[in-house]
Scaffold this active site. Structure first.
Site, PDB file in Angstrom:
ATOM      1  NE  ARG A 181      -3.557 -12.190   6.711  1.00 24.55           N
ATOM      2  CZ  ARG A 181      -2.700 -11.928   5.510  1.00 24.55           C
ATOM      3  NH1 ARG A 181      -1.851 -13.008   5.206  1.00 24.55           N
ATOM      4  NH2 ARG A 181      -2.580 -10.836   4.884  1.00 24.55           N
ATOM      5  CG  ASN A 210       0.734  -6.179  -1.115  1.00 22.02           C
ATOM      6  OD1 ASN A 210       0.484  -7.363  -1.441  1.00 22.02           O
ATOM      7  ND2 ASN A 210       0.812  -5.491   0.148  1.00 22.02           N
ATOM      8  NE  ARG A 266       3.051 -15.680  -0.434  1.00 24.34           N
ATOM      9  CZ  ARG A 266       2.630 -14.851   0.645  1.00 24.34           C
ATOM     10  NH1 ARG A 266       3.400 -14.803   1.818  1.00 24.34           N
ATOM     11  NH2 ARG A 266       1.635 -14.123   0.338  1.00 24.34           N
TER      12      ARG A 266
END
Length: 421
Positions: A122, A23, A400
């Site tokens: 989202r 991230n 992922r």
């Protein structure tokens, strides 16, 4: 699609090296590829599907980018395409990060609405709010975001959403603001460590940023950014996940290269659950000498308990003594893993955004399916502790965000193998 076959019941023992943060690496790579006027090198980047997906998006835009031995080599180009098409962006939500940098550097962008994990709505409205505050005109046409601005101009605006600050919107707006003319103040900015790392990277490129990691970020716009060299931080969610792996198997696992100061809320809850974690520098030893105690938790924006660790925590609580309540305040539909854990014998009752977990003595292996990245890891954790064999399908979700998961777990004694199809 690949599957993971796990024969559980073995206490894990040994060391696991924590990979670089996914991230943090994603927005840093976008900033390097679009905003940098010279080459950048980013080290400690995990070899993950999301990283390669983003590389595909950047290559489509015209960025020269290569990955080798944990390092991204990112070239610089005077001109790039300003369109990120649906076929690429739909694969990963973070692809929308290209919106702000393209708009800031080239004055326009055409970016498809993003895809990603199926864990409820989202929306990108906060991203668009930030761009409009900086002077961009925004249109939505045929599933694309069309943004234009002769020159972005600094402004003071608030990015608070219905569930607090948005990490994605903060990162996107920050990357736009660094080339905007004048002064920008982003109020209700996300405080996650990944935002502070992005700001550090941008600062090394020549940006002028204060307050990253606090609720208010100040930016003085500059006309140009240079390339730089940077090392991505360790992945705090991976570290939390492997701490949970050691605990759920009643093992003795040492995680190497974690960042303790970024994991306060998770460490607090694990300690409250009577899980022992002993630190030596950036390494942590996890043991469970007395059994696991049920402890309530509520997800929140940083520095609260991260939503990305909620599923793994639920798996742990399935084998804890007592009963606890888990409240999901960020993505309120993020409980799809509960149904799969029930297939393994877990006692979980879900009502809206809350789940009540009553600990059981043991779980039983079963065929289960990952619905998203963190849900997949929760099922792996449950499988490590369950009696018999668990087969987790849709492993591409796990790939992922977890680098070489079966190799890392096998190295500490897990009976786990990948079934390739």
């Amino acid at each position: 699609m690949d599957k993971l076959a796990i024969r559980g019941g073995k206490a894990l023992e040994g060391s696991i090296q924590i990979s670089g943060s996914k991230n943090a690496s994603l927005p840093i790579a976008v900033a390097a590829g679009i905003l940098g006027a010279s080459e950048s090198r980013i080290h400690n980047v995990p070899n993950l599907q999301d990283i390669h997906t983003l590389m595909g998006v950047l290559r489509h835009l015209g960025v020269e980018i290569e990955y080798a031995d944990g390092t991204l080599h990112v070239g610089a180009s005077p001109r790039l395409s300003v369109e990120a098409p649906y076929d690429l962006v739909r694969r990963m939500r973070a692809s929308v990060y290209v919106l702000g940098p393209l708009l800031a550097r080239f004055g326009r962008a055409r970016v498809s609405f993003p895809g990603g994990c199926a864990i409820g709505a989202r929306p990108v409205d906060l991203h668009l709010r930030g761009m409009e505050a900086l002077g961009a005109s925004i249109r939505i046409e045929h599933g694309y975001i069309l943004a234009e601005a002769d020159r972005l101009r600094g402004a003071r605006f608030n990015l608070e959403g219905p569930r607090g600050a948005s990490v994605g919107a903060t990162a996107n707006t920050l990357m736009a603001a660094v080339l905007a003319e004048g002064h920008t103040e982003i109020e209700c900015a996300a405080m996650e460590p990944e935002i502070a790392d992005l700001a550090d990277f941008l600062t090394q490129m020549g940006a002028k940023i204060d307050g990253a990691g606090t609720p208010v970020i100040s930016v003085e716009g500059v006309s140009k950014l240079r390339g730089t060299e940077y090392k991505a931080p360790p992945d705090r969610i991976e570290a939390a996940s492997y701490l949970a792996a050691g605990a759920i198997t009643r093992g003795n696992v040492r995680i190497l290269g974690a960042e303790r100061k970024h994991m306060g809320a998770v460490l607090g809850k694990l300690t409250e659950a009577d899980i022992w974690i002993d630190w030596t520098g950036n390494d942590a030893q996890v043991t469970v000498p007395n059994g696991i105690r049920s402890v309530d938790v509520e997800t929140a924006t940083y520095p609260g308990f991260p939503t990305d660790a909620q599923a793994q925590y639920m798996a742990l609580m399935c084998l804890a003594e007592g009963r606890c309540e888990i409240a999901e305040n960020i993505f309120t539909e993020r409980f799809m893993h509960a149904l799969e854990l029930q297939r393994m014998g877990a006692q979980i009752a879900v009502t809206g955004s809350r789940a009540v977990v009553t600990g059981v003595e043991s779980l039983t292996g079963a065929p289960v399916m990952a619905s998203d990245l963190r849900a997949g890891m929760a099922l792996v954790l449950a499988g490590l502790a369950a009696k018999g064999e668990t087969v987790v399908s849709r492993v591409y979700h796990i790939d992922r965000g977890y680098e070489r998961i079966e190799e890392k777990l096998a190295a500490v004694g897990a009976d786990i193998r990948r079934i390739r199809e």
